[in-house]
Scaffold this motif. Sequence first.
Motif: not given
Length: 95
Positions: A40-41, A43-49, A59-62
Amino acid sequence: MIRAVEVEPRDGYRIWLRYSDGASGEVDLSDLVGKGVFRAWQDRGFFDGVHLTPHGSIAWSEAIEICPDSLYRDLTGKSSVDAKAPSSAPLPADA
């Protein structure tokens, strides 16, 4: 108890962390990118979360959390347990 108190994403799949004892710095997570749940990382936007959870995990998500104690060890070279124990504390009698 030493806890992560701040986290920020950085370039190159690194994160900057600050802990309650004042320790801070960057940790390189690039070796995880593309592996298992860490796909999932890509997607750089996901990593930045990246964020801290209410219970103190990074964390990045559950589904994607990293133990802040292991990152503390990577950052400082010592465990969060060792860091919080006074160096002059006597050993318990049953030790």
